[in-house]
Design a protein around this motif. Structure first.
Motif, PDB file in Angstrom:
ATOM      1  N   ILE A 114      40.246 119.249  20.671  1.00  0.00           N
ATOM      2  CA  ILE A 114      39.729 119.305  21.827  1.00  0.00           C
ATOM      3  C   ILE A 114      40.916 119.682  22.872  1.00  0.00           C
ATOM      4  O   ILE A 114      42.094 119.064  23.064  1.00  0.00           O
ATOM      5  CB  ILE A 114      39.306 117.868  22.339  1.00  0.00           C
ATOM      6  CG1 ILE A 114      38.235 117.239  21.377  1.00  0.00           C
ATOM      7  CG2 ILE A 114      38.825 117.829  23.797  1.00  0.00           C
ATOM      8  CD1 ILE A 114      37.606 116.022  21.558  1.00  0.00           C
ATOM      9  N   VAL A 115      40.869 120.816  23.630  1.00  0.00           N
ATOM     10  CA  VAL A 115      41.806 121.396  24.419  1.00  0.00           C
ATOM     11  C   VAL A 115      41.362 121.438  25.759  1.00  0.00           C
ATOM     12  O   VAL A 115      40.100 121.581  26.104  1.00  0.00           O
ATOM     13  CB  VAL A 115      42.365 122.978  23.861  1.00  0.00           C
ATOM     14  CG1 VAL A 115      42.859 122.713  22.492  1.00  0.00           C
ATOM     15  CG2 VAL A 115      41.009 123.693  23.848  1.00  0.00           C
ATOM     16  N   GLY A 116      42.347 121.567  26.623  1.00  0.00           N
ATOM     17  CA  GLY A 116      42.154 121.812  28.187  1.00  0.00           C
ATOM     18  C   GLY A 116      43.140 121.380  28.901  1.00  0.00           C
ATOM     19  O   GLY A 116      44.096 120.517  28.524  1.00  0.00           O
ATOM     20  N   PRO A 117      43.063 121.579  30.356  1.00  0.00           N
ATOM     21  CA  PRO A 117      44.252 121.084  31.490  1.00  0.00           C
ATOM     22  C   PRO A 117      44.226 119.694  31.641  1.00  0.00           C
ATOM     23  O   PRO A 117      43.246 118.972  31.316  1.00  0.00           O
ATOM     24  CB  PRO A 117      43.838 121.988  32.511  1.00  0.00           C
ATOM     25  CG  PRO A 117      42.394 122.173  32.481  1.00  0.00           C
ATOM     26  CD  PRO A 117      41.952 122.407  30.782  1.00  0.00           C
ATOM     27  N   SER A 118      45.214 119.129  32.077  1.00  0.00           N
ATOM     28  CA  SER A 118      45.209 117.857  32.565  1.00  0.00           C
ATOM     29  C   SER A 118      44.227 117.570  33.674  1.00  0.00           C
ATOM     30  O   SER A 118      43.808 118.489  34.546  1.00  0.00           O
ATOM     31  CB  SER A 118      46.642 117.624  33.281  1.00  0.00           C
ATOM     32  OG  SER A 118      47.799 117.491  32.421  1.00  0.00           O
ATOM     33  N   GLY A 119      43.572 116.446  33.335  1.00  0.00           N
ATOM     34  CA  GLY A 119      42.391 115.990  34.258  1.00  0.00           C
ATOM     35  C   GLY A 119      41.169 116.552  34.083  1.00  0.00           C
ATOM     36  O   GLY A 119      40.142 116.543  34.626  1.00  0.00           O
ATOM     37  N   ALA A 120      40.965 117.145  32.878  1.00  0.00           N
ATOM     38  CA  ALA A 120      39.654 117.893  32.112  1.00  0.00           C
ATOM     39  C   ALA A 120      38.952 116.589  31.331  1.00  0.00           C
ATOM     40  O   ALA A 120      37.760 116.904  30.852  1.00  0.00           O
ATOM     41  CB  ALA A 120      39.842 119.008  31.197  1.00  0.00           C
ATOM     42  N   LYS A 179      40.155 115.105  28.319  1.00  0.00           N
ATOM     43  CA  LYS A 179      40.267 114.950  27.012  1.00  0.00           C
ATOM     44  C   LYS A 179      40.899 113.643  26.533  1.00  0.00           C
ATOM     45  O   LYS A 179      40.189 113.092  25.409  1.00  0.00           O
ATOM     46  CB  LYS A 179      41.409 115.948  26.640  1.00  0.00           C
ATOM     47  CG  LYS A 179      41.536 117.441  27.089  1.00  0.00           C
ATOM     48  CD  LYS A 179      42.729 118.237  26.529  1.00  0.00           C
ATOM     49  CE  LYS A 179      43.877 117.963  26.831  1.00  0.00           C
ATOM     50  NZ  LYS A 179      44.376 117.833  28.250  1.00  0.00           N
ATOM     51  N   THR A 180      41.638 112.917  27.227  1.00  0.00           N
ATOM     52  CA  THR A 180      42.073 111.739  26.736  1.00  0.00           C
ATOM     53  C   THR A 180      41.150 110.656  27.151  1.00  0.00           C
ATOM     54  O   THR A 180      40.887 109.437  26.283  1.00  0.00           O
ATOM     55  CB  THR A 180      43.349 111.362  27.551  1.00  0.00           C
ATOM     56  OG1 THR A 180      44.688 112.244  27.136  1.00  0.00           O
ATOM     57  CG2 THR A 180      43.870 109.914  27.213  1.00  0.00           C
ATOM     58  N   THR A 181      40.466 110.836  28.108  1.00  0.00           N
ATOM     59  CA  THR A 181      39.317 110.044  28.477  1.00  0.00           C
ATOM     60  C   THR A 181      38.079 110.016  27.172  1.00  0.00           C
ATOM     61  O   THR A 181      37.856 108.825  26.898  1.00  0.00           O
ATOM     62  CB  THR A 181      38.405 110.150  29.739  1.00  0.00           C
ATOM     63  OG1 THR A 181      39.429 110.231  30.788  1.00  0.00           O
ATOM     64  CG2 THR A 181      37.403 109.403  29.866  1.00  0.00           C
TER      65      THR A 181
END
Length: 212
Positions: free
Chosen positions: A32-38, A40-42
């Motif tokens: 799962i990739v993407g910028p900060s705030g997208a 991912k970690t949530t």
């Protein structure tokens, strides 16, 4: 197979995940990739039962699954955290053995046998009596992976597995993840590094920040 159906999660009125649908096949690696705030970690924290979803459902092997259920989550989903979260006062052996003893109530002989096998698998046997402060970043990460695997999870999640490491270790981390796939475990990897994601992934999910 793990299925996510219409997963929605908000914080303080801001929607982070909005009706997300996803399927993760058995014995596969999802990046799962993407910028900060997208989100991912949530998303990873929701799958691991560290955050409760607002709505939607999880299906595991064709049966409803609640990652937030304390009685099952640690045996289904393991997590390797970005900062490793090792106990500094425990040796490598003790860090890996603790949860099987405390949570799974395994006897000492069984735990020692299983832990020694994991340490051998991950090239950590010679370090089993050392403490976290004596280890490199790459060694700490492998200990964190061994600790998660000691609970025999069906799914292993990683939160940014390369971010705390020297860039030269990226290929080493990738190889560890690919080697673990041979054992039959399903893996979900959160990363900001698209090249790393593509190197390991059977399936790639790109996420973007929502407009709230």
């Amino acid at each position: 197979m793990l299925k996510l159906n219409n997963i929605t999660k908000s914080f303080d009125g801001k929607t982070i995940l909005n009706n997300l649908n996803l399927e993760v096949k058995d014995n596969s690696i999802l990046s799962i990739v993407g910028p900060s705030g997208a989100g991912k970690t949530t998303l990873l924290r929701c799958i691991a039962g560290l955050e409760k979803i607002d709505s939607g459902s999880f299906i595991l092997n064709d049966k409803p699954f609640d990652p937030f259920d304390e009685s099952v989550k640690e045996r289904v989903v393991g997590v390797v955290f970005q900062d490793f979260n090792l106990f500094p006062h425990l040796s490598v052996m003790e860090n890996v053995a603790l949860a099987p003893q405390m949570v799974l109530k395994q006897d000492k002989q069984t735990v020692e046998k299983n832990v020694n096998e994991l340490l051998d698998q991950l090239g950590l046997t010679s370090l089993k009596n050392q403490y976290p402060f004596e280890l490199s970043g790459g060694q700490k990460q492998r200990v964190a992976i061994a600790r998660a695997l000691a609970m025999k999870p069906q799914i292993l999640c990683y939160d940014e597995p390369t971010s705390a490491l020297d860039p030269s270790l990226r290929d080493t981390v990738a190889q560890v993840i690919l080697d673990l796939k041979k054992t039959g475990i399903t893996q979900i990897v959160i990363t900001h590094d698209p090249d790393f994601a593509k190197k390991i992934a059977d399936q790639l999910l790109e996420v973007k920040p929502l407009n709230n």
